[in-house]
Design a protein around this motif. Structure first.
Motif, PDB file in Angstrom:
ATOM      1  N   ARG A 330       0.840  -1.206   0.000  1.00  0.00           N
ATOM      2  CA  ARG A 330       0.000   0.000   0.000  1.00  0.00           C
ATOM      3  C   ARG A 330       0.873   1.254   0.000  1.00  0.00           C
ATOM      4  NH1 ARG A 330      -3.737   1.333   5.254  1.00  0.00           N
ATOM      5  NH2 ARG A 330      -4.569   3.371   4.643  1.00  0.00           N
ATOM      6  N   LEU A 331       1.917   1.267   0.815  1.00  0.00           N
ATOM      7  CA  LEU A 331       2.790   2.431   0.932  1.00  0.00           C
ATOM      8  C   LEU A 331       3.548   2.688  -0.366  1.00  0.00           C
ATOM      9  CD1 LEU A 331       4.237   4.642   2.554  1.00  0.00           C
ATOM     10  CD2 LEU A 331       5.766   2.878   3.447  1.00  0.00           C
ATOM     11  N   ARG A 332       4.092   1.639  -0.960  1.00  0.00           N
ATOM     12  CA  ARG A 332       4.855   1.778  -2.195  1.00  0.00           C
ATOM     13  C   ARG A 332       3.950   1.918  -3.421  1.00  0.00           C
ATOM     14  NH1 ARG A 332      10.188  -2.013  -2.033  1.00  0.00           N
ATOM     15  NH2 ARG A 332      10.833  -1.678   0.124  1.00  0.00           N
ATOM     16  N   ASP A 333       2.648   1.704  -3.218  1.00  0.00           N
ATOM     17  CA  ASP A 333       1.650   1.801  -4.290  1.00  0.00           C
ATOM     18  C   ASP A 333       2.007   0.857  -5.444  1.00  0.00           C
ATOM     19  OD1 ASP A 333      -0.680   2.676  -5.441  1.00  0.00           O
ATOM     20  OD2 ASP A 333       0.220   4.439  -6.374  1.00  0.00           O
ATOM     21  N   VAL A 357      -4.637 -13.388   7.187  1.00  0.00           N
ATOM     22  CA  VAL A 357      -3.968 -12.189   7.735  1.00  0.00           C
ATOM     23  C   VAL A 357      -3.762 -11.157   6.631  1.00  0.00           C
ATOM     24  CG1 VAL A 357      -1.789 -11.327   8.695  1.00  0.00           C
ATOM     25  CG2 VAL A 357      -2.851 -13.380   9.653  1.00  0.00           C
ATOM     26  N   LEU A 358      -3.298 -11.609   5.469  1.00  0.00           N
ATOM     27  CA  LEU A 358      -3.077 -10.697   4.345  1.00  0.00           C
ATOM     28  C   LEU A 358      -4.380 -10.029   3.915  1.00  0.00           C
ATOM     29  CD1 LEU A 358      -0.556 -12.156   1.743  1.00  0.00           C
ATOM     30  CD2 LEU A 358      -0.655  -9.825   2.594  1.00  0.00           C
ATOM     31  N   GLU A 359      -5.424 -10.827   3.775  1.00  0.00           N
ATOM     32  CA  GLU A 359      -6.712 -10.294   3.328  1.00  0.00           C
ATOM     33  C   GLU A 359      -7.263  -9.267   4.311  1.00  0.00           C
ATOM     34  OE1 GLU A 359      -8.493 -14.022   0.692  1.00  0.00           O
ATOM     35  OE2 GLU A 359      -8.924 -13.906   2.842  1.00  0.00           O
ATOM     36  N   MET A 362      -5.227  -6.057   4.044  1.00  0.00           N
ATOM     37  CA  MET A 362      -5.390  -5.383   2.755  1.00  0.00           C
ATOM     38  C   MET A 362      -6.746  -4.706   2.617  1.00  0.00           C
ATOM     39  SD  MET A 362      -3.411  -7.707  -0.088  1.00  0.00           S
ATOM     40  CE  MET A 362      -1.706  -7.247  -0.454  1.00  0.00           C
ATOM     41  N   LYS A 363      -7.667  -4.998   3.514  1.00  0.00           N
ATOM     42  CA  LYS A 363      -8.959  -4.315   3.503  1.00  0.00           C
ATOM     43  C   LYS A 363      -8.802  -2.821   3.768  1.00  0.00           C
ATOM     44  CE  LYS A 363     -11.981  -8.162   4.871  1.00  0.00           C
ATOM     45  NZ  LYS A 363     -12.864  -8.694   5.942  1.00  0.00           N
ATOM     46  N   ARG A 364      -7.694  -2.438   4.397  1.00  0.00           N
ATOM     47  CA  ARG A 364      -7.453  -1.019   4.709  1.00  0.00           C
ATOM     48  C   ARG A 364      -6.974  -0.243   3.479  1.00  0.00           C
ATOM     49  NH1 ARG A 364      -3.752  -2.502   9.985  1.00  0.00           N
ATOM     50  NH2 ARG A 364      -5.312  -3.728  11.097  1.00  0.00           N
ATOM     51  N   ASP A 365      -6.610  -0.974   2.438  1.00  0.00           N
ATOM     52  CA  ASP A 365      -6.095  -0.355   1.218  1.00  0.00           C
ATOM     53  C   ASP A 365      -7.256   0.176   0.383  1.00  0.00           C
ATOM     54  OD1 ASP A 365      -4.722   0.323  -1.104  1.00  0.00           O
ATOM     55  OD2 ASP A 365      -3.413  -1.427  -0.995  1.00  0.00           O
TER      56      ASP A 365
END
Length: 414
Positions: A330-333, A357-359, A362-365
């Protein structure tokens, strides 16, 4: 606690989003290189390629834009013909039309454009002719989804389409009505400009990076927005007062001697987060390699030796790596295909938990992501929508000696 930090200097605007002190989003925009995504152009069809089911459209940029046949059909799938027509039936060379940029020009490719027009507001996305109602998947409560669908039906007119954004949760009919009315008037202005304009030309540019971020990310969860430029702060405050006056008291001007990024530790966080090797708190680390086709991440235990058995050590390292991966992607886009080589686990339960955990993280993205799953070789596949040049590409310059390979070719023996 969320904080938005804005640093303006030398015609460059940088924005960082901190969550509980951790850097989760970063974007940079130069005055001469503003993003094109979301902008509207009046273009002219240059050539139509039936073999590719696509057309190239001159919109006034260096390279012609690419328009695929699906982006010429009706936005609502149920209203599209059962058999897809040839692109030659829809477009002719010399034809003029309004197109919207959906993907930046990347590498040697021109911009990707569409006729499925959309205008984002604070609470909803307005689509002039989509003829359907959608609700953000991040709103999970069924009663709230149903309420928003009914409100969407109540505020739209004729064949308009509306997608209710996550920010629309718990908002009133009046707030949504005001949002769609503003976007409806904006669309009418775009159409009027198109009638008077001579193709190819730009007829509407999306807001600058600060206003886009304010529109999309500045909400009740953000405790403060700190900006270090007086002039920009006045414009920003005026913009906030038009759509979210209740948040205007959270905008603060930074007047310290040090850079605002130094004051909030953003500079150090950026330097650590954009390295090829990024360390985990446990002592494990990630190694990032980017190719033209995909991004590859390798997970290693590094200095972490665990406390019990090997499987537990591997699982805990992978779990921490999954959390950090979601943040750094998310940070590096990073967009496109992402392949992660986690440390091998023998437990199927642990493998499933890593995906979970990943899913969850990644919901915050705000960019669409999908954890595809494990390959037969034990690699994890992820896809993330690619719409603009990655932050990494703007931060790094290609090495003239190795041209990005990291190695310099020696001369072959004669």
């Amino acid at each position: 606690m969320k904080q938005l930090i804005v640093h303006c200097k030398d015609q460059v605007t940088q924005m960082a989003l901190l969550e509980h002190g951790r850097l989760v989003e970063y974007t940079v925009e130069r005055a001469e290189g503003t993003t094109l995504v979301g902008s509207f152009y009046k273009g002219r069809v240059v050539n139509v390629l039936p073999g590719m089911q696509a057309a190239f459209v001159d919109i006034g940029l260096k390279k012609n834009a690419f328009l695929y046949v699906d982006d010429c059909l009706h936005p609502h799938l149920e209203k599209q013909p059962k058999e897809k027509p040839s692109i030659t039936e829809l477009l002719k060379p010399g034809q003029e039309l309004i197109v919207q940029v959906m993907k930046e020009p990347l590498g040697g490719k021109g911009a990707r454009v569409t006729t499925h027009y959309s205008l984002p507001g604070r609470f909803l996305v307005y689509m002039p002719s989509a003829d359907y109602i959608g609700v953000s998947k991040k709103i999970e409560q069924e009663s709230e989804r149903s309420r928003l669908k009914h409100l969407g039906e109540a505020i739209r007119m004729n064949e308009e389409g509306v997608i209710l954004r996550t920010a629309a949760g718990d908002e009133s009919h009046g707030a949504l009505e005001s949002d769609i009315q503003y976007l409806r008037e904006l669309w009418l202005k775009i159409q009027e400009r198109a009638k008077q304009a001579v193709a190819p030309c730009l007829i509407h540019h999306d807001r600058n990076v600060i206003e886009r971020y304010i529109r999309d990310a500045f909400n009740r969860e953000v405790q403060e927005l700190v900006i270090d430029d007086e002039r920009q702060a006045k414009q920003l405050l005026a913009y906030v007062r038009t759509f979210a006056p209740e948040l205007s008291n959270r905008v603060h001007v930074y007047r310290g001697r040090d850079s605002v990024f130094e004051r909030y530790g953003v500079r150090d966080k950026l330097n650590k987060s954009f390295q090829r090797k990024t360390w985990l708190h446990s002592g494990g680390y990630l190694v990032w390699d980017q190719t033209e086709a995909l991004t590859v991440v390798d997970v290693n235990t590094g200095k972490y030796t665990g406390t019990s058995d090997l499987e537990e050590t591997v699982y805990l390292t992978n779990k921490e790596a999954a959390e950090e991966l979601a943040r750094l992607i998310r940070l590096r886009d990073i967009g496109g295909i992402i392949i992660v080589d986690f440390i091998d686990m023998s437990s199927e339960e642990h493998r499933e938990d890593i995906v979970h955990v990943l899913e969850e993280h990644m919901k915050r993205d705000r960019t669409k992501c999908l954890v595809v799953g494990w390959t037969k070789l034990g690699l994890l596949e992820i896809t993330r929508k690619k719409v603009r040049e990655q932050v990494m590409d703007r931060m790094y310059t290609l090495c003239p000696a190795c041209e990005g390979t990291g190695k310099k070719l020696n001369s072959f023996p004669t």
